[in-house]
Every structure is written in structure tokens, then in C-alpha cells.
Design a protein around this motif. Structure first.
Motif, PDB file in Angstrom:
ATOM      1  N   THR A 132       0.838  -1.200   0.000  1.00  0.00           N
ATOM      2  CA  THR A 132       0.000   0.000   0.000  1.00  0.00           C
ATOM      3  C   THR A 132       0.870   1.246   0.000  1.00  0.00           C
ATOM      4  O   THR A 132       0.628   2.184  -0.766  1.00  0.00           O
ATOM      5  CB  THR A 132      -0.953  -0.002   1.203  1.00  0.00           C
ATOM      6  N   LEU A 182       3.206   1.400  -3.426  1.00  0.00           N
ATOM      7  CA  LEU A 182       2.480   1.613  -4.678  1.00  0.00           C
ATOM      8  C   LEU A 182       1.389   2.676  -4.564  1.00  0.00           C
ATOM      9  O   LEU A 182       0.635   2.877  -5.511  1.00  0.00           O
ATOM     10  CB  LEU A 182       1.853   0.296  -5.146  1.00  0.00           C
ATOM     11  N   LEU A 230      -1.364   2.507  -2.967  1.00  0.00           N
ATOM     12  CA  LEU A 230      -2.643   1.840  -3.195  1.00  0.00           C
ATOM     13  C   LEU A 230      -3.715   2.509  -2.346  1.00  0.00           C
ATOM     14  O   LEU A 230      -3.421   3.130  -1.331  1.00  0.00           O
ATOM     15  CB  LEU A 230      -2.530   0.351  -2.839  1.00  0.00           C
ATOM     16  N   VAL A 241      -6.843  -4.184  -6.648  1.00  0.00           N
ATOM     17  CA  VAL A 241      -6.150  -2.887  -6.684  1.00  0.00           C
ATOM     18  C   VAL A 241      -4.868  -2.975  -7.514  1.00  0.00           C
ATOM     19  O   VAL A 241      -4.481  -2.004  -8.160  1.00  0.00           O
ATOM     20  CB  VAL A 241      -5.885  -2.294  -5.286  1.00  0.00           C
ATOM     21  N   LEU A 242      -4.219  -4.139  -7.520  1.00  0.00           N
ATOM     22  CA  LEU A 242      -3.042  -4.292  -8.375  1.00  0.00           C
ATOM     23  C   LEU A 242      -3.444  -4.277  -9.849  1.00  0.00           C
ATOM     24  O   LEU A 242      -2.733  -3.708 -10.682  1.00  0.00           O
ATOM     25  CB  LEU A 242      -2.272  -5.565  -8.038  1.00  0.00           C
ATOM     26  N   ASP A 278      -5.953  -2.610 -11.042  1.00  0.00           N
ATOM     27  CA  ASP A 278      -6.187  -1.189 -11.316  1.00  0.00           C
ATOM     28  C   ASP A 278      -4.859  -0.475 -11.547  1.00  0.00           C
ATOM     29  O   ASP A 278      -4.746   0.362 -12.447  1.00  0.00           O
ATOM     30  CB  ASP A 278      -6.945  -0.517 -10.165  1.00  0.00           C
ATOM     31  N   ARG A 279      -3.847  -0.799 -10.741  1.00  0.00           N
ATOM     32  CA  ARG A 279      -2.526  -0.184 -10.929  1.00  0.00           C
ATOM     33  C   ARG A 279      -1.948  -0.571 -12.290  1.00  0.00           C
ATOM     34  O   ARG A 279      -1.347   0.246 -12.978  1.00  0.00           O
ATOM     35  CB  ARG A 279      -1.591  -0.611  -9.786  1.00  0.00           C
ATOM     36  N   LEU A 280      -2.141  -1.810 -12.699  1.00  0.00           N
ATOM     37  CA  LEU A 280      -1.617  -2.287 -13.980  1.00  0.00           C
ATOM     38  C   LEU A 280      -2.398  -1.725 -15.171  1.00  0.00           C
ATOM     39  O   LEU A 280      -1.937  -1.821 -16.301  1.00  0.00           O
ATOM     40  CB  LEU A 280      -1.581  -3.813 -14.006  1.00  0.00           C
ATOM     41  N   ASP A 281      -3.542  -1.119 -14.923  1.00  0.00           N
ATOM     42  CA  ASP A 281      -4.256  -0.405 -15.986  1.00  0.00           C
ATOM     43  C   ASP A 281      -3.470   0.832 -16.426  1.00  0.00           C
ATOM     44  O   ASP A 281      -3.631   1.306 -17.543  1.00  0.00           O
ATOM     45  CB  ASP A 281      -5.651   0.052 -15.519  1.00  0.00           C
ATOM     46  N   THR A 282      -2.614   1.344 -15.539  1.00  0.00           N
ATOM     47  CA  THR A 282      -1.906   2.599 -15.819  1.00  0.00           C
ATOM     48  C   THR A 282      -0.541   2.388 -16.461  1.00  0.00           C
ATOM     49  O   THR A 282       0.054   3.346 -16.945  1.00  0.00           O
ATOM     50  CB  THR A 282      -1.719   3.425 -14.536  1.00  0.00           C
ATOM     51  N   LEU A 285       4.537  -2.794 -14.369  1.00  0.00           N
ATOM     52  CA  LEU A 285       5.041  -2.761 -13.001  1.00  0.00           C
ATOM     53  C   LEU A 285       6.046  -3.891 -12.811  1.00  0.00           C
ATOM     54  O   LEU A 285       5.779  -5.029 -13.201  1.00  0.00           O
ATOM     55  CB  LEU A 285       3.893  -2.930 -12.007  1.00  0.00           C
TER      56      LEU A 285
END
Length: 104
Positions: free
Chosen positions: A29, A32, A34, A48-49, A51-55, A58
């Protein structure tokens, strides 16, 4: 910092500070950024990971990897690996996990 940690999209996580599942979630958290609503389940972390990988891509560099989840039952390490493998295979951007041990 080594070359791997200098690459864009690379986050360094110490296995020594993530010996329990709550400590791992807290470390991820923080590292990253989060969302606070993460929760404490593997499914919530996967969401949530993702969602992070949508950007963008990583790379998660885990130092002292032998200590990662060392204070948890072995099935927790297996669940983490399964979740990360699933994400790596289905996320919109690449996820790479690099496990490193400290030199002897």
C-alpha cells in the motif's frame, strides 16, 4: 540503488518487512500508493493491483525474498504466487516479480 530498481515502474519491497500478510499489504500500500480501502484479502489486493496495472507496467523487486511471508503458513506464500501469476497473465500491462536474496 541497482539498475533494476532505477527502471521506471519498478518498486522495491523488502521481504524482511513483509513477513506477515498484514505487513505485506501495508508495505505494498505504501510502496504503490494503493487506496486505503484495500482490505485484507488476496482478492482485494488483486483488484487494486489490476487497477494499478491499468496505468502501465510494473516490476516488483523483492529484496530478502526468503523472508517474504516467512511468519505465515506456507499456503499464504502459495496464494500470493498464484494471485501474481494470474495478474501477470491477464493484466493490461506487464507485471514482473523479481525475487532477490541478500548476498552471503
Amino acid at each position: 540503488m541497482d539498475d533494476d530498481a532505477q527502471q521506471a515502474g519498478t518498486v522495491v519491497l523488502s521481504g524482511a518487512v513483509a513477513r506477515t500478510r498484514p505487513a505485506l499489504f501495508a508495505a505494498l500500500t505504501e510502496a504503490l500508493a494503493l487506496p486505503a480501502y484495500l482490505g485484507d484479502t488476496w482478492d482485494a489486493l488483486a483488484d487494486v493491483l489490476r487497477d494499478r496495472l491499468d496505468t502501465g507496467p510494473l516490476t516488483l523487486l523483492v529484496t530478502d525474498a526468503g523472508q517474504l511471508l516467512a511468519d505465515e503458513p506456507s499456503d499464504q506464500h502459495a496464494l500470493l504466487r498464484t494471485m501474481l501469476d494470474d495478474l501477470a497473465g491477464t493484466a493490461p500491462h506487464p507485471l514482473h516479480v523479481v525475487l532477490r536474496e541478500a548476498p552471503p
